[in-house]
Design an enzyme around this catalytic site. Structure first.
Site, PDB file in Angstrom:
ATOM      1  N   LYS B  76      -5.133  -4.848   0.946  1.00 34.01           N
ATOM      2  CA  LYS B  76      -4.026  -5.723   1.376  1.00 34.01           C
ATOM      3  C   LYS B  76      -4.564  -6.802   2.317  1.00 34.01           C
ATOM      4  O   LYS B  76      -5.467  -6.527   3.139  1.00 34.01           O
ATOM      5  CB  LYS B  76      -2.974  -4.870   2.079  1.00 34.01           C
ATOM      6  CG  LYS B  76      -1.687  -5.593   2.443  1.00 34.01           C
ATOM      7  CD  LYS B  76      -0.678  -4.574   2.989  1.00 34.01           C
ATOM      8  CE  LYS B  76       0.616  -5.256   3.426  1.00 34.01           C
ATOM      9  NZ  LYS B  76       1.546  -4.297   4.021  1.00 34.01           N
ATOM     10  N   SER B 171       6.085  -3.986   2.274  1.00 29.14           N
ATOM     11  CA  SER B 171       5.413  -5.259   2.177  1.00 29.14           C
ATOM     12  C   SER B 171       4.096  -5.221   1.407  1.00 29.14           C
ATOM     13  O   SER B 171       3.483  -6.260   1.194  1.00 29.14           O
ATOM     14  CB  SER B 171       5.155  -5.809   3.584  1.00 29.14           C
ATOM     15  OG  SER B 171       4.316  -4.931   4.266  1.00 29.14           O
ATOM     16  N   SER B 195       6.248   0.290   4.329  1.00 28.54           N
ATOM     17  CA  SER B 195       5.603  -0.771   3.556  1.00 28.54           C
ATOM     18  C   SER B 195       4.604  -0.328   2.517  1.00 28.54           C
ATOM     19  O   SER B 195       4.170  -1.138   1.706  1.00 28.54           O
ATOM     20  CB  SER B 195       4.906  -1.753   4.499  1.00 28.54           C
ATOM     21  OG  SER B 195       5.872  -2.504   5.192  1.00 28.54           O
TER      22      SER B 195
END
Lengths: 512, 503
Positions: B76, B171, B195
């Site tokens: 990420k 997210s 997330s």
């Protein structure tokens, strides 16, 4: 402003007198004043603040001043408080900056063990209670020299609290007239230093050097138990000596290792305390007392003329000799304190509470540190008085001049002369000579050995004291030749020449 | 090959059925083909090929570094990667190239993993849709599945093929999509309020949130320091266990990691559920829960009961306060963590030269999106002296109560909790953006964030493969590391067929 300065110069002396006289006018003060005259320097410790009384020009009611101090001492350590970058004075700009110091995203603080030990040592030396659990907080404000936008400090629960610092002030014209005071220590906390900003006015830019960002600081908060510049300066000096004796800070004001902020207010005795101002960044021992005294007078002047004191932050302009408001610190700051989530509570142990099988690298034992505390200045002075029979005020002078104690001890080692003679020579003639030439002890052309030899000669009455003094008199002599001269004198005495002959030789040599 | 599990591919590499370079190139090619998903912000092609080459050398010499050697992974884009741009999907860090690796990234690389690239996210990990980053939203691979396309054909006609694609959740949407699309075998996400688990649920992959303190946060650009953890996204529970084994452990650079050594573990191939006590928290039976998720939840509970486990109703009484509590604490820490972004040392800096303050203001206005700025403002409000006691301190106290809820339940004989991860399956983007980020986060985090605040819990999310869109179950256990994985593995065995389900 000019007018005030003029008044200052004539008020100044009067006010210092008032500081002393005040002692005799008030009940508590009187006892101290009298006591200090009777028992030199060993007066009873004042637990309550001495009220320094100022008689105003207009003959109005008396004023009392209240001074508190926040002292920031840079911790003497190899690396910074929360990161591994090194701590050095005057390194090339931005050469000692780790990723964490530069606030690169994702970096985390890791607590430096040496800094914690320094805080514990200092707390113990200042008679504080060491908190076995202390916490770290974030103090937020935006400033170019604060990369993360917050400083990590200890606001809620600092590492040490409730201590006291004993210091000595002169209360009369005579050097023997000294009085011991104490000031309470509110707390000692660990916190980060900020970087440095240099304003480049011509180019309208500010240059930032982050070498200092993240260096460990000990903030020592002194309660408002002081009442004038001299008391504050003396307290700071004593703190400096303690820190230097402990080795926890070099506490050199010129190098920025010790910075003082003063909180000052005035009031009429018996009435509530007045609005206080903060005078920031007093970085020189010389100007500390001056700045505080100026601010006290300024406040009195304002109030006597019907104006109010603003709760503001001021700085001291040493060229003009006055305090000025700091423009960018106007308005109340809300620092939005928040616990530092990346650092767990700091837990300290003593021998009783040490967990069994604990890794010694991971724990700090307060008792262990207490047992190994170096000798503090108070103790050193006591020993000097006992060992050499010197007066208390002499012991203070010996410690107050950087390097003088070591010089003195080296002379003692090498001379047969009586300690009292040595003391007298070192403190009066030698020190006087240095002051005259504006030299520090470590810049002295006269070595301890040289002085020791001179004193030996004097002791054997091989030379007269006036001759010896002339040797010291630099006005007529070549500094480097002094030692040569002494060698000559020695030779002369070995051949058992007449003292007058030696004097002639010296005079001849000195006038050439 | 790309649809296999990590363990299967690792075996294939060890046995020489495929080389790391071949594997890497296949993944790179698939990344290019699935570019429309927008799962990757940066594809580190050169780096990956080089790493694959080195892995190949090791395999040839018989010196493989272990199960992760040669395995394509994705990270990420809020993890610091040395020499590879790290943006957090924000204008503030566009062009920012860190000089160091996050600890978890370093650990993966040390074990020979091959870094495919940095995945897309909501800006600074704030959001539950992966729709609010500056590089655009991430599209759920399931939008292009046969099931979904059929379902859509039944609805509106004449619609643009691609206009009604599904969100990935957030997210860590990019990481979830990358794994679900088979472009890598494992991905790192972050989990602060769900997330990692939320997008895992929506994309039909396994999302694992370790206990706070188990895995190092050094190098993870923080959202909420006291709740953030690196998350693991994989296609099956066993894979997650492998990756966790590599990442867990004390890091001296992160003072919030636990000091105790972490014992390595492997999942049992068969577990006995007779002695297991499973709790179903009654407060999680929210009215907004979709019928499909509710039925799957019941199905799983019944399954365990029929196999001999004890399934009981439990209570987490402070559940209803957790969203509000989370928002107060989250925004407060955000306001603090974002203070460092001033354009001075790194990142975006505006052109204004008038004064430092003006420069700060313009830089931060230009660098942050509305979501980030909104949270900063809220957070600063809660941290003001006059509000601190009523908001921040109060929220901390409520947080303690919420954490205690979990402690109490686990002390009363319950081994694991079984709950849904999200209220419903993944929604279409057009529907998602009808509500603002704040509202969506409040809705979607409802099952996941309590556990972040409690910190002490392990959670895992397992997909239900036969649904039209992925649905998820959420397993929470207390500190006992292998337990959650075991249970998750059990669910997986019974419910999931371990074959690629996206066909």
């Amino acid at each position: 402003m000019a007018a005030l300065v003029v008044r200052l110069s004539c008020l100044g002396k009067r006010w210092v007198l008032a500081c002393i006289d005040g002692g005799s006018r008030h009940g508590r003060g009187a006892a101290i004043g009298l006591t200090s005259r009777r028992k030199r320097g060993q007066s009873s410790v004042a637990q309550q603040p001495l009220i320094a009384v100022q008689k105003s020009r207009k003959g109005e009611r008396e004023w009392a001043a209240v001074v508190g101090l926040e002292i920031h001492a840079q911790i003497s350590s190899n690396s910074k408080l929360f990161s591994g970058s090194q701590v050095h004075f005057a390194a090339p700009p931005n050469s000692l900056v780790s990723f964490f110091d530069a606030s690169l995203p994702g970096t985390l603080p890791v607590l430096n063990r040496r800094c914690v030990e320094a805080a514990v040592m200092t707390g113990l030396a200042l008679n504080c209670r060491i908190n076995k659990k202390s916490l770290f907080d974030r103090k937020h404000y935006f400033y170019a020299d604060l990369p993360a936008g917050y400083q990590i400090t200890q606001q809620r629960l600092p590492i040490a609290v409730n201590g006291c610092l004993a210091y000595s002030v002169s209360v009369g014209k005579k050097p023997s007239q000294v009085s011991t005071r104490t000031v309470r220590i509110k707390q000692i906390q660990l916190e980060q230093d900020s970087g440095k900003s240099l304003h480049d006015e011509p180019r309208s830019q500010t240059l930032i050097d982050l070498n200092r960002a993240g260096v460990g600081l000990l903030e020592v908060v002194l309660e408002p138990d002081m009442s004038c510049g001299e008391e504050a300066a003396s307290a700071v000096r004593e703190l400096q000596l303690i820190l230097q004796a402990l080795g926890t800070s070099q506490a050199n004001m010129a190098e920025g290792q010790l910075r003082v902020d003063a909180n000052i207010s005035v009031h009429h005795p018996g009435e509530p305390l007045g609005v206080r101002t903060e005078v920031k960044n007093l970085n020189s021992a010389r100007f500390l007392a001056k700045a505080i005294d100026f601010e006290i007078k300024r406040q009195i002047h304002e109030l006597e003329n019907g104006r109010k004191i603003l709760n503001e932050t001021r700085s001291f302009d040493d060229k003009l000799g006055c305090t000025m408001p700091m423009r960018d610190k106007e308005g109340k700051q809300d620092y939005r304190f928040m616990p530092e989530p990346n650092l767990p509570p700091l837990l300290l142990y003593d021998t009783a509470s040490l967990p069994p099988g604990a890794d010694p690298q991971q724990v700090i034992n307060i008792d262990w540190i207490r047992e190994r505390l170096p000798e503090l200045p108070g103790k050193t002075r006591e020993k000097l008085i006992q060992q050499y029979g010197m007066l208390p005020e002499h012991s203070f002078t010996l410690l107050n001049e950087v390097g003088l104690l070591e010089f003195f001890q080296n002379v003692i080692k090498e001379t047969r002369a009586e300690p009292k003679k040595v003391t007298s020579w070192v403190l009066n003639i030698f020190l006087g000579f240095l002051k005259q030439q504006n030299l520090a002890v470590n810049e002295s052309p006269v070595t301890p050995s040289a002085l020791a030899e001179l004193l030996n000669l004097l002791d054997r009455k091989a030379i007269s004291s006036s001759a010896a003094r002339q040797v010291m008199d630099m006005k007529r002599g070549n500094p480097r030749a002094i030692n040569k001269l002494i060698g000559l004198v020695r030779k002369a005495t070995l051949s058992r020449a007449d003292p007058t002959v030696i004097k002639e030789i010296l005079e001849r040599k000195l006038s050439s | 090959m790309l649809g296999r599990t990590l363990r299967e591919v690792s075996t294939a590499l060890k046995q020489g059925h495929i080389t790391p370079t071949e594997l890497c190139q296949k993944c790179l090619s698939l990344i290019k083909k699935t570019k429309f998903l927008n799962a990757y912000i940066t594809v580190s092609e050169e780096v990956a090929l080089k790493q694959a080459e080195e892995s190949e050398k090791r395999y040839k010499k018989g010196h493989s570094l272990g199960d992760l050697d040669g395995i394509p992974v994705a990270v990420k884009d809020n993890f610091s990667t040395s020499s590879i741009e790290t943006t957090c999907a924000s204008n503030m860090l566009k062009g920012y190239v860190p000089p160091y690796n996050a600890t978890v990234v370093q650990k993966l690389l040390d074990k020979g993993a091959v870094l495919m690239g940095k995945t897309n996210l909501d800006e600074f990990a704030m959001g539950s849709g992966s729709t609010d980053g500056v590089f655009g939203p991430v599209k759920n691979p399931w939008s292009y599945s046969k099931q979904y396309r059929e379902k859509r054909k039944q609805k509106a006609h004449g619609e643009n093929e691609d206009s009604n694609w599904l969100i990935t959740g957030g997210s860590s949407g990019g990481s979830a999509a990358a794994v679900a699309a088979f472009t890598c075998f494992a991905a790192l996400g972050s989990d602060t309020g769900g997330s990692t688990r939320n997008p895992a649920a929506h994309c039909g992959v396994v999302g694992f949130k370790p206990s706070y303190g188990l895995v190092s946060r050094h190098g993870l650009i923080p959202l909420v320091n006291s709740m953030d953890v690196p998350g693991i996204l994989t296609r099956c529970v066993d894979d997650a266990a492998i990756v966790l084994g590599m990442l867990a452990g004390h890091d001296p650079k992160d003072s919030t990691t636990i000091q105790d050594p972490v014992k390595p573990f492997t999942l049992p191939t068969f577990a006995d559920v007779n002695k297991l006590c499973i709790g179903i928290p009654k407060e999680y039976l929210a009215p907004e829960l979709s019928s499909e998720v509710r039925s799957f939840w019941s199905k799983a509970a019944n399954l365990f009961e029929s196999e001999g486990a004890k399934v009981i109703e439990v209570s987490l009484p402070h559940t209803s306060y957790s969203i509000v509590c989370y928002h107060v604490l989250c925004t407060s820490e955000v306001a603090s963590n974002m203070a460092r972004f001033d354009g001075l040392e790194y990142g975006h800096r505006c052109d204004i030269n008038v004064s430092t303050e003006a420069m700060y203001a313009a830089t931060r206005r230009e660098g942050f999106n509305d979501v980030v700025r909104g949270r900063i403002l809220s957070g600063n409000f809660f941290l003001l002296k006059e509000n601190y006691e009523n908001y921040f301190i109060k929220a901390q106290k409520v947080r303690r109560l919420i954490a205690n809820d979990f402690v109490n339940v686990f002390n009363s004989g319950v081994d694991v909790l079984l709950t849904p991860t999200t209220l419903s399956e993944a929604v279409p983007y057009l529907e998602f953006i009808k509500e603002d980020n704040r509202t969506r986060s409040a809705q979607d985090d409802i099952f996941t964030q309590a556990v972040n605040m409690a910190g002490e819990n392990l959670t895992s999310a397992i997909p239900e493969p036969h649904a039209k869109e992925p649905e998820q179950l959420h397993v929470t256990s207390f500190s006992y590391l292998p337990m959650t994985n075991e249970l998750a593995g059990i669910i997986e065995t019974f419910v999931v067929t371990k074959r690629p389900y996206w066909t």
